[in-house]
Design an enzyme around this catalytic site. Structure first.
Site, PDB file in Angstrom:
ATOM      1  N   TYR A 280     -14.894  -0.040   8.919  1.00 29.10           N
ATOM      2  CA  TYR A 280     -13.444   0.197   8.965  1.00 29.10           C
ATOM      3  C   TYR A 280     -12.903  -0.078  10.373  1.00 29.10           C
ATOM      4  O   TYR A 280     -11.904  -0.790  10.540  1.00 29.10           O
ATOM      5  CB  TYR A 280     -13.168   1.648   8.544  1.00 29.10           C
ATOM      6  CG  TYR A 280     -11.742   2.094   8.721  1.00 29.10           C
ATOM      7  CD1 TYR A 280     -10.720   1.607   7.915  1.00 29.10           C
ATOM      8  CD2 TYR A 280     -11.412   3.037   9.698  1.00 29.10           C
ATOM      9  CE1 TYR A 280      -9.409   2.036   8.078  1.00 29.10           C
ATOM     10  CE2 TYR A 280     -10.111   3.472   9.858  1.00 29.10           C
ATOM     11  CZ  TYR A 280      -9.098   2.965   9.048  1.00 29.10           C
ATOM     12  OH  TYR A 280      -7.811   3.393   9.216  1.00 29.10           O
TER      13      TYR A 280
ATOM     14  N   LYS B 250     -10.259  -2.969  11.855  1.00 25.71           N
ATOM     15  CA  LYS B 250      -9.025  -2.627  12.581  1.00 25.71           C
ATOM     16  C   LYS B 250      -8.961  -3.377  13.913  1.00 25.71           C
ATOM     17  O   LYS B 250      -7.887  -3.803  14.337  1.00 25.71           O
ATOM     18  CB  LYS B 250      -8.934  -1.113  12.788  1.00 25.71           C
ATOM     19  CG  LYS B 250      -8.631  -0.355  11.519  1.00 25.71           C
ATOM     20  CD  LYS B 250      -7.215  -0.673  11.055  1.00 25.71           C
ATOM     21  CE  LYS B 250      -6.939  -0.274   9.641  1.00 25.71           C
ATOM     22  NZ  LYS B 250      -5.609  -0.688   9.164  1.00 25.71           N
TER      23      LYS B 250
ATOM     24  N   GLY C   6       0.823  -1.220   0.000  1.00 28.48           N
ATOM     25  CA  GLY C   6       0.000   0.000   0.000  1.00 28.48           C
ATOM     26  C   GLY C   6       0.849   1.259   0.000  1.00 28.48           C
ATOM     27  O   GLY C   6       0.453   2.298   0.529  1.00 28.48           O
TER      28      GLY C   6
ATOM     29  N   GLY D 238       0.001   5.179  -1.059  1.00 25.57           N
ATOM     30  CA  GLY D 238      -0.934   5.990  -0.296  1.00 25.57           C
ATOM     31  C   GLY D 238      -0.274   7.105   0.498  1.00 25.57           C
ATOM     32  O   GLY D 238       0.911   7.414   0.316  1.00 25.57           O
ATOM     33  N   GLN D 239      -1.069   7.701   1.397  1.00 28.27           N
ATOM     34  CA  GLN D 239      -0.613   8.880   2.142  1.00 28.27           C
ATOM     35  C   GLN D 239       0.618   8.570   3.004  1.00 28.27           C
ATOM     36  O   GLN D 239       1.597   9.306   2.994  1.00 28.27           O
ATOM     37  CB  GLN D 239      -1.742   9.411   3.038  1.00 28.27           C
ATOM     38  CG  GLN D 239      -1.383  10.725   3.713  1.00 28.27           C
ATOM     39  CD  GLN D 239      -2.315  11.110   4.858  1.00 28.27           C
ATOM     40  OE1 GLN D 239      -3.224  10.363   5.218  1.00 28.27           O
ATOM     41  NE2 GLN D 239      -2.083  12.265   5.442  1.00 28.27           N
TER      42      GLN D 239
ATOM     43  N   ASP E  47       2.168  -1.741  -4.418  1.00 25.90           N
ATOM     44  CA  ASP E  47       0.763  -1.309  -4.292  1.00 25.90           C
ATOM     45  C   ASP E  47      -0.018  -1.972  -5.420  1.00 25.90           C
ATOM     46  O   ASP E  47       0.564  -2.387  -6.427  1.00 25.90           O
ATOM     47  CB  ASP E  47       0.652   0.229  -4.404  1.00 25.90           C
ATOM     48  CG  ASP E  47      -0.606   0.782  -3.721  1.00 25.90           C
ATOM     49  OD1 ASP E  47      -0.492   1.467  -2.699  1.00 25.90           O
ATOM     50  OD2 ASP E  47      -1.720   0.518  -4.225  1.00 25.90           O
ATOM     51  N   ILE E  48      -1.308  -2.018  -5.266  1.00 26.91           N
ATOM     52  CA  ILE E  48      -2.164  -2.495  -6.362  1.00 26.91           C
ATOM     53  C   ILE E  48      -2.376  -1.363  -7.364  1.00 26.91           C
ATOM     54  O   ILE E  48      -2.694  -1.576  -8.522  1.00 26.91           O
ATOM     55  CB  ILE E  48      -3.522  -2.992  -5.800  1.00 26.91           C
ATOM     56  CG1 ILE E  48      -4.262  -3.861  -6.804  1.00 26.91           C
ATOM     57  CG2 ILE E  48      -4.386  -1.836  -5.326  1.00 26.91           C
ATOM     58  CD1 ILE E  48      -5.520  -4.498  -6.226  1.00 26.91           C
ATOM     59  N   ARG E  49      -2.161  -0.125  -6.878  1.00 26.00           N
ATOM     60  CA  ARG E  49      -2.415   1.083  -7.691  1.00 26.00           C
ATOM     61  C   ARG E  49      -1.079   1.633  -8.177  1.00 26.00           C
ATOM     62  O   ARG E  49      -0.136   1.771  -7.385  1.00 26.00           O
ATOM     63  CB  ARG E  49      -3.114   2.108  -6.781  1.00 26.00           C
ATOM     64  CG  ARG E  49      -3.286   3.483  -7.320  1.00 26.00           C
ATOM     65  CD  ARG E  49      -4.280   4.266  -6.458  1.00 26.00           C
ATOM     66  NE  ARG E  49      -3.888   4.485  -5.075  1.00 26.00           N
ATOM     67  CZ  ARG E  49      -3.455   5.630  -4.580  1.00 26.00           C
ATOM     68  NH1 ARG E  49      -3.335   6.678  -5.354  1.00 26.00           N
ATOM     69  NH2 ARG E  49      -3.154   5.745  -3.304  1.00 26.00           N
TER      70      ARG E  49
HETATM   71  P1  NAD Z   1      -4.199   5.295   1.795  1.00 26.70           P
HETATM   72  O1  NAD Z   1      -5.625   5.040   1.477  1.00 26.70           O
HETATM   73  O2  NAD Z   1      -3.630   6.618   1.487  1.00 26.70           O
HETATM   74  O3  NAD Z   1      -3.277   4.176   1.118  1.00 26.70           O
HETATM   75  C1  NAD Z   1      -3.641   2.814   1.151  1.00 26.70           C
HETATM   76  C2  NAD Z   1      -3.064   2.170  -0.086  1.00 26.70           C
HETATM   77  O4  NAD Z   1      -3.489   0.801  -0.098  1.00 26.70           O
HETATM   78  C3  NAD Z   1      -3.556   2.804  -1.408  1.00 26.70           C
HETATM   79  O5  NAD Z   1      -2.458   3.285  -2.145  1.00 26.70           O
HETATM   80  C4  NAD Z   1      -4.262   1.667  -2.125  1.00 26.70           C
HETATM   81  O6  NAD Z   1      -4.043   1.657  -3.511  1.00 26.70           O
HETATM   82  C5  NAD Z   1      -3.622   0.450  -1.460  1.00 26.70           C
HETATM   83  N1  NAD Z   1      -4.434  -0.766  -1.600  1.00 26.70           N
HETATM   84  C6  NAD Z   1      -5.778  -0.891  -1.516  1.00 26.70           C
HETATM   85  N2  NAD Z   1      -6.115  -2.175  -1.750  1.00 26.70           N
HETATM   86  C7  NAD Z   1      -4.976  -2.861  -1.970  1.00 26.70           C
HETATM   87  C8  NAD Z   1      -4.661  -4.214  -2.278  1.00 26.70           C
HETATM   88  N3  NAD Z   1      -5.622  -5.141  -2.419  1.00 26.70           N
HETATM   89  N4  NAD Z   1      -3.371  -4.559  -2.415  1.00 26.70           N
HETATM   90  C9  NAD Z   1      -2.381  -3.643  -2.296  1.00 26.70           C
HETATM   91  N5  NAD Z   1      -2.616  -2.338  -2.040  1.00 26.70           N
HETATM   92  C10 NAD Z   1      -3.892  -1.962  -1.881  1.00 26.70           C
HETATM   93  O7  NAD Z   1      -4.003   4.934   3.348  1.00 26.70           O
HETATM   94  P2  NAD Z   1      -2.882   5.476   4.350  1.00 26.70           P
HETATM   95  O8  NAD Z   1      -3.399   6.722   4.942  1.00 26.70           O
HETATM   96  O9  NAD Z   1      -1.550   5.455   3.731  1.00 26.70           O
HETATM   97  O10 NAD Z   1      -3.018   4.356   5.496  1.00 26.70           O
HETATM   98  C11 NAD Z   1      -2.105   3.273   5.628  1.00 26.70           C
HETATM   99  C12 NAD Z   1      -2.490   2.478   6.866  1.00 26.70           C
HETATM  100  O11 NAD Z   1      -2.539   3.327   8.013  1.00 26.70           O
HETATM  101  C13 NAD Z   1      -3.880   1.819   6.782  1.00 26.70           C
HETATM  102  O12 NAD Z   1      -3.850   0.592   7.457  1.00 26.70           O
HETATM  103  C14 NAD Z   1      -4.763   2.787   7.550  1.00 26.70           C
HETATM  104  O13 NAD Z   1      -5.885   2.130   8.098  1.00 26.70           O
HETATM  105  C15 NAD Z   1      -3.807   3.244   8.631  1.00 26.70           C
HETATM  106  N6  NAD Z   1      -4.206   4.546   9.218  1.00 26.70           N
HETATM  107  C16 NAD Z   1      -4.100   5.692   8.486  1.00 26.70           C
HETATM  108  C17 NAD Z   1      -4.481   6.898   9.053  1.00 26.70           C
HETATM  109  C18 NAD Z   1      -4.385   8.203   8.310  1.00 26.70           C
HETATM  110  O14 NAD Z   1      -4.837   9.241   8.837  1.00 26.70           O
HETATM  111  N7  NAD Z   1      -3.793   8.226   7.111  1.00 26.70           N
HETATM  112  C19 NAD Z   1      -4.976   6.930  10.363  1.00 26.70           C
HETATM  113  C20 NAD Z   1      -5.111   5.727  11.049  1.00 26.70           C
HETATM  114  C21 NAD Z   1      -4.697   4.543  10.477  1.00 26.70           C
HETATM  115  N1  SER Z   2      -7.580   8.689   9.242  1.00 29.20           N
HETATM  116  C1  SER Z   2      -8.347   7.494   9.142  1.00 29.20           C
HETATM  117  C2  SER Z   2      -9.671   7.742   8.510  1.00 29.20           C
HETATM  118  O1  SER Z   2     -10.157   8.830   8.641  1.00 29.20           O
HETATM  119  C3  SER Z   2      -8.560   6.920  10.517  1.00 29.20           C
HETATM  120  O2  SER Z   2      -7.958   5.689  10.567  1.00 29.20           O
HETATM  121  O3  SER Z   2     -10.209   6.845   7.938  1.00 29.20           O
END
Ligand code: NAD
Ligand code: SER
Length: 321
Positions: A146, A150, A13, A16-17, A39-41
């Site tokens: 969601y 988790k 992944g 992503g962010q 990533d898948i994307r």
């Molecule tokens: P994001 O949505 O920005 O990135 C997630 C990535 O996962 C995407 O690039 C997407 O293409 C990829 N993805 C989706 N399905 C997939 C698959 N089948 N195989 C491979 N890749 C796949 O999310 P993020 O913000 O980078 O979050 C990363 C982790 O941190 C997640 O577990 C999220 O729950 C956790 N998290 C994030 C936040 C936040 O504020 N960003 C807060 C709490 C927890």
């Molecule tokens: N930042 C995340 C969301 O809003 C929380 O895990 O989904």
């Protein structure tokens, strides 16, 4: 199995962010070629994760996961692939399939190959019955799909640790604020989007109410916390190892808008709550992170003022470059 196929790191992944920041930091610490982003994307062409090895990979494809681990000599997985809260509530089946199915796939591979795993959790594990300052240990009754995935992720991680000795660690991240990559599909995304709109349009329409208060964190703190946890001696980690509360800051949407308008002349913000208000209302205002502080020395460096100053500086710099 004599041990993992190698010592390199796989990040799932990674487009992503969090991936944009985590991959850069891991590469600067452990070497550019030792961190394989996946990533898948397809990443954006200018994505920083393309400055080193990259492989397309779905975390639901166990065979590709295995061949990637063997061919790339992987010893540790940072498992970021997931569907976040807002997208997850509009497609709960996908959310469950990716978040639970993907985590099982990673944990199974870790068991087979003797890998270490970082699998993040979220403040979304808490539900409306949680105290407003969420304790580390409290009943977890999330109302969002969601959040439920988790909680399941934390339970799975603890099972693999206790039954098979897989060294899995995780943090319940607060909402993360960053400038390298856009936030995608989450409820806390407003706290990222507001900066770009302030600079580009001088105005933002915020999808949560002005008095909505949530736990938040600047990405630099989140990355530092992640790497500190993964480098902490295993014997320091107690039963919260799969989901440590981590505090950064806590502010209302109105306080964030005020802090930005003090620094961006003429900036205005309207508040027009949509369905994401419900998800935000089900989460706590803040978290008690004393367990992470005691067990592996967690301490945040960014407060609201420092974060807003740095976000505006970095976003203006990237815009003019
Ligand atoms: P994001 O949505 O920005 O990135 C997630 C990535 O996962 C995407 O690039 C997407 O293409 C990829 N993805 C989706 N399905 C997939 C698959 N089948 N195989 C491979 N890749 C796949 O999310 P993020 O913000 O980078 O979050 C990363 C982790 O941190 C997640 O577990 C999220 O729950 C956790 N998290 C994030 C936040 C936040 O504020 N960003 C807060 C709490 C927890
Ligand atoms: N930042 C995340 C969301 O809003 C929380 O895990 O989904």
């Amino acid at each position: 199995m004599d041990g993992p196929p190698g010592e390199r790191i796989l990040v799932t992944g990674a487009s992503g962010q969090i991936g944009a920041d985590l991959v850069c930091e891991l590469r600067s610490r452990y070497g550019r070629d030792n961190v394989v982003a996946s990533d898948i994307r397809e990443p954006e062409q200018d994505s920083p994760i393309l400055d080193g090895p990259y492989r397309p990979l779905s975390v639901l494809d166990g065979d590709s996961m295995e061949s990637t681990i063997e061919e790339e000599g992987i010893g540790t997985i940072y498992h970021l692939a997931a569907i976040l809260s807002a997208t997850g509530e509009s497609d709960p089946e996908l959310c469950h399939r990716v978040n639970v199915g993907g985590t099982v796939c990673v944990l199974e591979a870790a068991r087979d190959f003797g890998l270490r795993v970082y699998a993040p959790s979220s403040i979304a594990v808490f539900g409306p019955d949680s105290p407003r300052i969420a304790p580390q240990v409290t009943p977890l009754n999330p109302t969002t799909m969601y959040g439920k995935t988790k909680v399941t992720g934390e339970i799975l991680a603890m099972n693999y640790w206790k039954q098979y000795g897989v060294d899995v660690r995780g943090i319940r991240y607060p909402g993360l604020v960053s400038w390298k990559a856009p936030a995608g599909g989450g409820t806390t995304d407003y706290a990222v989007d507001i900066f770009r709109s302030a600079i580009e349009d001088g105005h933002y329409e915020c999808f949560v109410r002005e008095d909505t208060k949530l736990p938040m964190m600047y990405m630099d703190d989140a990355i530092r916390g992640t790497i500190s946890l993964m480098e902490a001696p295993i014997e320091n980690l107690g039963p919260s190892r799969a989901g440590y509360n981590l505090g950064g800051m806590s502010f209302t949407a109105g306080e964030l808008a005020d802090a930005i308008s003090e620094r961006v002349p003429g900036f205005t913000c309207d508040f027009a709550p949509d369905v994401r208000q419900e998800y935000a209302d089900s989460w706590p205002d803040d978290v008690d992170d004393s367990t992470a502080r005691d067990e592996w020395g967690w301490e945040p460096e960014y407060d609201l003022v420092k974060m807003v100053d740095e976000m505006l500086e970095m976003m203006r710099a990237t815009q003019s470059s």
